[in-house]
Design a protein around this motif. Sequence first.
Motif, PDB file in Angstrom:
ATOM      1  N   ASP A  62       0.805  -1.220   0.000  1.00 59.38           N
ATOM      2  CA  ASP A  62       0.000   0.000   0.000  1.00 59.38           C
ATOM      3  C   ASP A  62       0.838   1.270   0.000  1.00 59.38           C
ATOM      4  OD1 ASP A  62       0.954  -0.563   2.533  1.00 59.38           O
ATOM      5  OD2 ASP A  62      -0.784   0.273   3.567  1.00 59.38           O
ATOM      6  N   LYS A  63       2.169   1.137   0.127  1.00 61.00           N
ATOM      7  CA  LYS A  63       3.038   2.313   0.200  1.00 61.00           C
ATOM      8  C   LYS A  63       4.100   2.370  -0.894  1.00 61.00           C
ATOM      9  CE  LYS A  63       2.745   2.689   5.265  1.00 61.00           C
ATOM     10  NZ  LYS A  63       1.965   1.459   5.500  1.00 61.00           N
ATOM     11  N   ILE A  64       4.367   1.262  -1.541  1.00 66.00           N
ATOM     12  CA  ILE A  64       5.489   1.209  -2.479  1.00 66.00           C
ATOM     13  C   ILE A  64       5.211   2.018  -3.738  1.00 66.00           C
ATOM     14  CG2 ILE A  64       4.727  -0.916  -3.648  1.00 66.00           C
ATOM     15  CD1 ILE A  64       7.714  -1.734  -3.676  1.00 66.00           C
ATOM     16  N   TYR A 100       5.027  -5.282  -6.335  1.00 59.94           N
ATOM     17  CA  TYR A 100       4.691  -4.720  -5.037  1.00 59.94           C
ATOM     18  C   TYR A 100       5.759  -4.964  -3.970  1.00 59.94           C
ATOM     19  CZ  TYR A 100       0.171  -3.978  -7.206  1.00 59.94           C
ATOM     20  OH  TYR A 100      -0.830  -3.574  -8.071  1.00 59.94           O
ATOM     21  N   ILE A 101       6.920  -5.515  -4.375  1.00 62.63           N
ATOM     22  CA  ILE A 101       8.069  -5.599  -3.463  1.00 62.63           C
ATOM     23  C   ILE A 101       9.308  -5.000  -4.119  1.00 62.63           C
ATOM     24  CG2 ILE A 101       9.328  -7.065  -1.841  1.00 62.63           C
ATOM     25  CD1 ILE A 101       7.302  -9.131  -1.965  1.00 62.63           C
ATOM     26  N   GLY A 102       9.140  -4.385  -5.275  1.00 64.60           N
ATOM     27  CA  GLY A 102      10.265  -3.728  -5.907  1.00 64.60           C
ATOM     28  C   GLY A 102      10.629  -4.237  -7.283  1.00 64.60           C
ATOM     29  N   SER A 129       4.608 -13.629   4.364  1.00 61.00           N
ATOM     30  CA  SER A 129       4.706 -12.508   5.317  1.00 61.00           C
ATOM     31  C   SER A 129       3.323 -11.945   5.619  1.00 61.00           C
ATOM     32  CB  SER A 129       5.637 -11.410   4.799  1.00 61.00           C
ATOM     33  OG  SER A 129       6.939 -11.909   4.596  1.00 61.00           O
ATOM     34  N   ASP A 130       2.356 -12.868   5.735  1.00 61.34           N
ATOM     35  CA  ASP A 130       0.996 -12.518   6.149  1.00 61.34           C
ATOM     36  C   ASP A 130       0.359 -11.452   5.257  1.00 61.34           C
ATOM     37  OD1 ASP A 130       1.079 -14.336   8.314  1.00 61.34           O
ATOM     38  OD2 ASP A 130       2.109 -12.848   9.569  1.00 61.34           O
ATOM     39  N   ASN A 131       0.614 -11.566   3.956  1.00 61.74           N
ATOM     40  CA  ASN A 131      -0.090 -10.774   2.947  1.00 61.74           C
ATOM     41  C   ASN A 131       0.278  -9.290   2.922  1.00 61.74           C
ATOM     42  OD1 ASN A 131      -1.533 -13.178   2.368  1.00 61.74           O
ATOM     43  ND2 ASN A 131      -2.994 -12.693   3.990  1.00 61.74           N
ATOM     44  N   LYS A 132       1.380  -8.908   3.560  1.00 63.87           N
ATOM     45  CA  LYS A 132       1.786  -7.498   3.588  1.00 63.87           C
ATOM     46  C   LYS A 132       2.071  -6.955   2.198  1.00 63.87           C
ATOM     47  CE  LYS A 132       5.276  -4.367   5.504  1.00 63.87           C
ATOM     48  NZ  LYS A 132       6.492  -4.244   6.369  1.00 63.87           N
ATOM     49  N   TYR A 133       2.450  -7.843   1.280  1.00 66.97           N
ATOM     50  CA  TYR A 133       2.874  -7.397  -0.048  1.00 66.97           C
ATOM     51  C   TYR A 133       1.843  -7.719  -1.122  1.00 66.97           C
ATOM     52  CZ  TYR A 133       7.010  -7.250   2.819  1.00 66.97           C
ATOM     53  OH  TYR A 133       7.877  -6.996   3.846  1.00 66.97           O
ATOM     54  N   LEU A 134       0.623  -7.989  -0.699  1.00 62.48           N
ATOM     55  CA  LEU A 134      -0.465  -8.202  -1.656  1.00 62.48           C
ATOM     56  C   LEU A 134      -1.241  -6.912  -1.858  1.00 62.48           C
ATOM     57  CD1 LEU A 134      -2.061 -11.645  -0.663  1.00 62.48           C
ATOM     58  CD2 LEU A 134      -0.648 -11.136  -2.669  1.00 62.48           C
ATOM     59  N   PRO A 135      -1.524  -6.543  -3.116  1.00 61.56           N
ATOM     60  CA  PRO A 135      -2.383  -5.380  -3.359  1.00 61.56           C
ATOM     61  C   PRO A 135      -3.819  -5.694  -2.969  1.00 61.56           C
ATOM     62  CG  PRO A 135      -1.978  -6.548  -5.401  1.00 61.56           C
ATOM     63  CD  PRO A 135      -1.121  -7.214  -4.362  1.00 61.56           C
ATOM     64  N   ALA A 136      -4.608  -4.655  -2.749  1.00 60.84           N
ATOM     65  CA  ALA A 136      -5.994  -4.837  -2.308  1.00 60.84           C
ATOM     66  C   ALA A 136      -6.782  -5.709  -3.267  1.00 60.84           C
ATOM     67  CB  ALA A 136      -6.660  -3.477  -2.131  1.00 60.84           C
ATOM     68  N   LEU A 137      -6.503  -5.580  -4.560  1.00 62.96           N
ATOM     69  CA  LEU A 137      -7.271  -6.337  -5.552  1.00 62.96           C
ATOM     70  C   LEU A 137      -7.069  -7.842  -5.418  1.00 62.96           C
ATOM     71  CD1 LEU A 137      -5.246  -7.393  -8.093  1.00 62.96           C
ATOM     72  CD2 LEU A 137      -5.129  -4.915  -8.431  1.00 62.96           C
ATOM     73  N   ALA A 143      -9.482 -16.168  -8.682  1.00 62.07           N
ATOM     74  CA  ALA A 143      -8.271 -16.760  -9.254  1.00 62.07           C
ATOM     75  C   ALA A 143      -8.233 -16.541 -10.764  1.00 62.07           C
ATOM     76  CB  ALA A 143      -8.214 -18.250  -8.927  1.00 62.07           C
ATOM     77  N   GLU A 144      -9.395 -16.634 -11.394  1.00 55.29           N
ATOM     78  CA  GLU A 144      -9.468 -16.438 -12.840  1.00 55.29           C
ATOM     79  C   GLU A 144      -9.103 -15.005 -13.219  1.00 55.29           C
ATOM     80  OE1 GLU A 144     -11.568 -20.007 -11.707  1.00 55.29           O
ATOM     81  OE2 GLU A 144     -11.729 -17.943 -10.988  1.00 55.29           O
ATOM     82  N   GLN A 145      -9.561 -14.039 -12.443  1.00 55.18           N
ATOM     83  CA  GLN A 145      -9.242 -12.640 -12.722  1.00 55.18           C
ATOM     84  C   GLN A 145      -7.749 -12.353 -12.503  1.00 55.18           C
ATOM     85  OE1 GLN A 145     -12.253 -11.082 -10.048  1.00 55.18           O
ATOM     86  NE2 GLN A 145     -13.366 -10.149 -11.762  1.00 55.18           N
ATOM     87  N   LEU A 146      -7.191 -12.901 -11.437  1.00 54.85           N
ATOM     88  CA  LEU A 146      -5.761 -12.722 -11.194  1.00 54.85           C
ATOM     89  C   LEU A 146      -4.948 -13.345 -12.325  1.00 54.85           C
ATOM     90  CD1 LEU A 146      -5.540 -13.466  -7.356  1.00 54.85           C
ATOM     91  CD2 LEU A 146      -5.504 -11.230  -8.486  1.00 54.85           C
ATOM     92  N   SER A 147      -5.362 -14.533 -12.732  1.00 61.31           N
ATOM     93  CA  SER A 147      -4.664 -15.204 -13.827  1.00 61.31           C
ATOM     94  C   SER A 147      -4.722 -14.377 -15.103  1.00 61.31           C
ATOM     95  CB  SER A 147      -5.277 -16.584 -14.072  1.00 61.31           C
ATOM     96  OG  SER A 147      -4.696 -17.190 -15.201  1.00 61.31           O
TER      97      SER A 147
END
Length: 339
Positions: A62-64, A100-102, A129-137, A143-147
């Motif tokens: 959320d900050k990167i 989202y991690i660089g 890391s407990d989803n810290k680096y996952l975007p809100a979406l 799964a189909e949309q992410l794919s």
Amino acid sequence: MQHSYCISRNQFIRLCTFLPFAIPDFRVDEDFILTVKGKIKPSELGSTLIHEHVLVDFIGADKITADRWNHDDVIKKVLPYLLELKARGIKSMVECTPAYIGRDVKLLQKLADLSGLNILTNTGFYGASDNKYLPALAFTETAEQLSSRWTAEFENGIDGTSIKPGFIKTGVNSGPLSDIHQKLIRAAALTHLKTGLTICSHTGPALPALQEIGILKTLGVSPAAFVWVHASGSNDDFLKTGKTGCWISLDGISEGSLAKNADLILFLKKNGFLKQILISHDAGWYRPGEPNGGDFRGYTAISDKLLPLLKEKGLKDSEIRQLMLVNPANAFKIGIRKI
């Protein structure tokens, strides 16, 4: 008794030079591998480090932002380390920093141009890391949309560039898979079936690895399309998981873990898994926000220390080529792998 495991630059280059006639079991289909500079043949990949990092920013999804680092500053710090490993005969590096991690594909392309190395980047989302680096979406889409998102990067390029991913990178926590981590693995499986990209999942213990493999199999994806990243556990865990046919990634190799990793490689070889082993350092790590990018660990422990140690313990030159050339080419060639 202490030993100094040293190897000269010329010795290492001779050891890892790709000689097809010297490796009769080299049977990579001449399809292609995707680097940040485009397609290459699997036979052109050469000796390869399969899990390394250039830049990693742990500030959170959320900050990167890409303006947290400057390309010139990163290149000044990182390029000498890349030239150092190239001088040892390494031709390619799989850069495993996810979105989202660089992940910065333009930076990687510049470094590939300047160093002469083949560099692979990735698509996918990282849930460890407990989803810290996952975007809100990632929490709201299926799964189909992410794919579909990840497949679009393969088909059209990443972040408005023509640079395409060479593999899928995801990650899960070390315990039983949560619902969202199961969704990430389903999305990775669906993306593999559309693209042929290999799935590299930050995993660790055998329990989540076997659960991930189970999800892949329910969707018709062969475990041969899956890299068990940060593989860890007992000998029995390695035997049980290795028997599925997945890739076993020993990617935390450092000066302090040489003997442990050498013994594990020899154990896996003895039990018939040599052709499934991938090795790397998980090194690098320029960190935005820290002075001069923070401490940066180089990429030479394998070439300078581990391979001489393995040779001392009886590993043949052909088996070292298997680890450094053949296995990476087989693991990262583009191809849909179904059960």
